[in-house]
Design an enzyme around this catalytic site. Structure first.
Site, PDB file in Angstrom:
ATOM      1  N   ASN A   1      -4.942   5.698  -6.184  1.00 58.18           N
ATOM      2  CA  ASN A   1      -5.366   4.906  -5.012  1.00 58.18           C
ATOM      3  C   ASN A   1      -5.744   5.880  -3.907  1.00 58.18           C
ATOM      4  O   ASN A   1      -5.492   7.082  -4.019  1.00 58.18           O
ATOM      5  CB  ASN A   1      -4.268   3.935  -4.571  1.00 58.18           C
TER       6      ASN A   1
ATOM      7  N   GLY B   1       1.471   1.898 -12.774  1.00 52.98           N
ATOM      8  CA  GLY B   1       0.510   2.028 -13.868  1.00 52.98           C
ATOM      9  C   GLY B   1       0.371   3.448 -14.373  1.00 52.98           C
ATOM     10  O   GLY B   1       1.337   4.208 -14.455  1.00 52.98           O
TER      11      GLY B   1
ATOM     12  N   ASP C   1      -1.043   5.918 -12.978  1.00 56.18           N
ATOM     13  CA  ASP C   1      -0.768   6.862 -11.885  1.00 56.18           C
ATOM     14  C   ASP C   1       0.709   7.279 -11.902  1.00 56.18           C
ATOM     15  O   ASP C   1       1.050   8.479 -11.882  1.00 56.18           O
ATOM     16  CB  ASP C   1      -1.131   6.155 -10.558  1.00 56.18           C
TER      17      ASP C   1
ATOM     18  N   THR D   1      -8.669  -1.554 -14.515  1.00 53.41           N
ATOM     19  CA  THR D   1      -8.449  -2.772 -15.323  1.00 53.41           C
ATOM     20  C   THR D   1      -6.990  -3.225 -15.369  1.00 53.41           C
ATOM     21  O   THR D   1      -6.663  -4.183 -16.071  1.00 53.41           O
ATOM     22  CB  THR D   1      -8.951  -2.604 -16.770  1.00 53.41           C
TER      23      THR D   1
HETATM   24  N1  AR6 Z   1      -1.851   5.872 -20.430  1.00 54.09           N
HETATM   25  C1  AR6 Z   1      -3.062   5.302 -20.491  1.00 54.09           C
HETATM   26  N2  AR6 Z   1      -3.396   4.153 -19.873  1.00 54.09           N
HETATM   27  C2  AR6 Z   1      -2.433   3.541 -19.172  1.00 54.09           C
HETATM   28  C3  AR6 Z   1      -1.126   4.056 -19.042  1.00 54.09           C
HETATM   29  C4  AR6 Z   1      -0.842   5.276 -19.703  1.00 54.09           C
HETATM   30  N3  AR6 Z   1       0.351   5.857 -19.664  1.00 54.09           N
HETATM   31  N4  AR6 Z   1      -0.416   3.199 -18.251  1.00 54.09           N
HETATM   32  C5  AR6 Z   1      -1.238   2.179 -17.917  1.00 54.09           C
HETATM   33  N5  AR6 Z   1      -2.456   2.379 -18.473  1.00 54.09           N
HETATM   34  P1  AR6 Z   1      -3.608   0.797 -13.656  1.00 54.09           P
HETATM   35  P2  AR6 Z   1      -5.815   0.421 -11.750  1.00 54.09           P
HETATM   36  C6  AR6 Z   1      -3.679   1.560 -18.398  1.00 54.09           C
HETATM   37  O1  AR6 Z   1      -2.895  -0.416 -13.184  1.00 54.09           O
HETATM   38  O2  AR6 Z   1      -6.060  -0.948 -12.270  1.00 54.09           O
HETATM   39  C7  AR6 Z   1      -1.627   2.313  -9.326  1.00 54.09           C
HETATM   40  O3  AR6 Z   1      -0.512   1.824  -8.625  1.00 54.09           O
HETATM   41  C8  AR6 Z   1      -3.544   0.094 -18.028  1.00 54.09           C
HETATM   42  O4  AR6 Z   1      -3.189  -0.683 -19.168  1.00 54.09           O
HETATM   43  O5  AR6 Z   1      -2.824   2.008 -13.952  1.00 54.09           O
HETATM   44  O6  AR6 Z   1      -6.988   1.344 -11.568  1.00 54.09           O
HETATM   45  C9  AR6 Z   1      -2.495   3.230  -8.465  1.00 54.09           C
HETATM   46  O7  AR6 Z   1      -1.712   4.016  -7.580  1.00 54.09           O
HETATM   47  C10 AR6 Z   1      -4.952  -0.224 -17.554  1.00 54.09           C
HETATM   48  O8  AR6 Z   1      -5.794  -0.533 -18.662  1.00 54.09           O
HETATM   49  O9  AR6 Z   1      -4.757   1.272 -12.604  1.00 54.09           O
HETATM   50  C11 AR6 Z   1      -3.343   2.240  -7.734  1.00 54.09           C
HETATM   51  O10 AR6 Z   1      -2.670   1.713  -6.613  1.00 54.09           O
HETATM   52  C12 AR6 Z   1      -5.441   1.093 -16.959  1.00 54.09           C
HETATM   53  O11 AR6 Z   1      -4.497   2.090 -17.374  1.00 54.09           O
HETATM   54  C13 AR6 Z   1      -3.576   1.147  -8.751  1.00 54.09           C
HETATM   55  O12 AR6 Z   1      -2.472   1.218  -9.656  1.00 54.09           O
HETATM   56  C14 AR6 Z   1      -5.517   1.094 -15.459  1.00 54.09           C
HETATM   57  O13 AR6 Z   1      -4.424   0.359 -14.949  1.00 54.09           O
HETATM   58  C15 AR6 Z   1      -4.836   1.368  -9.545  1.00 54.09           C
HETATM   59  O14 AR6 Z   1      -5.069   0.256 -10.361  1.00 54.09           O
END
Ligand code: AR6
Length: 171
Positions: free
Chosen positions: A22, A30, A32, A120
């Protein structure tokens, strides 16, 4: 070349992995959260140094840090858009997140890079539309630029994996 992988991006052996961060660059949930946990404090320290210089990272932008304890040497932190119905330029901003990550990778001599499915998860970008944008942006970039040899799409959930399988095949 494009590769498809299902699982945890923190385990990937590549020159760089991309973080769906973010704008604060200070970590979150997630992927991050997983990257900061697995990579250790060196990543957050590097993010804080970047923030002190440039402030927040804008949506669609990207910055690069060490990979800390990860198998990857670098982490490229990019900020995808929050999905808000599609009327706030979300598609262009998502393409920019991929494009700016690829440009930064090239500038740093990175040959292999792994992407999660940016936006996503917590940001609720529709998965099918996001997958199309991701694959098109990466394919177009690789056609026009030399240097990056391998791009790995790492899908955490089955739904994303199946969407990418249709778009790029498995291998
Ligand atoms: N390895 C690979 N993919 C993953 C993992 C992992 N270990 N964990 C989750 N995913 P998201 P965004 C996938 O929510 O939507 C954070 O708080 C997950 O299934 O991580 O871009 C940041 O600080 C999904 O398909 O990121 C921001 O505030 C994808 O990663 C916010 O979330 C992205 O999900 C960003 O939201």
């Amino acid at each position: 070349m494009l590769e498809l992988n299902q699982g945890d991006i923190t385990k990937i052996h590549a020159d760089a992995i991309v973080n769906a961060a973010n704008s604060s660059l200070l970590g979150g949930g997630g992927v991050d959260g997983a990257i900061h946990r697995a990579g250790g404090p060196a990543i957050l320290e590097a993010c804080i140094r970047i923030r002190n210089k440039q402030g927040n990272c804008k949506t669609g932008g990207a910055v690069i840090t060490t990979g800390g304890n990860l198998p990857a040497k670098f982490v490229i932190h990019t900020v995808g858009p929050v999905w808000n119905g599609g009327k706030n330029n979300e598609e262009v901003l998502l393409a920019s997140a991929y494009l700016n990550s690829l440009k930064l990778a090239m500038e740093n001599g990175i040959k292999s890079i792994a992407f999660p499915n940016i936006s996503t998860g917590i940001y609720h970008f529709p998965k099918a539309k996001a997958a199309e944008i991701a694959v098109k942006t990466v394919k177009d970039f690789l056609k026009e630029n030399n240097g990056i040899e391998k791009v790995i799409f790492v899908c955490f959930d089955r739904e994303n994996y199946e969407l990418y399988e249709v778009l790029i095949g498995n291998g």
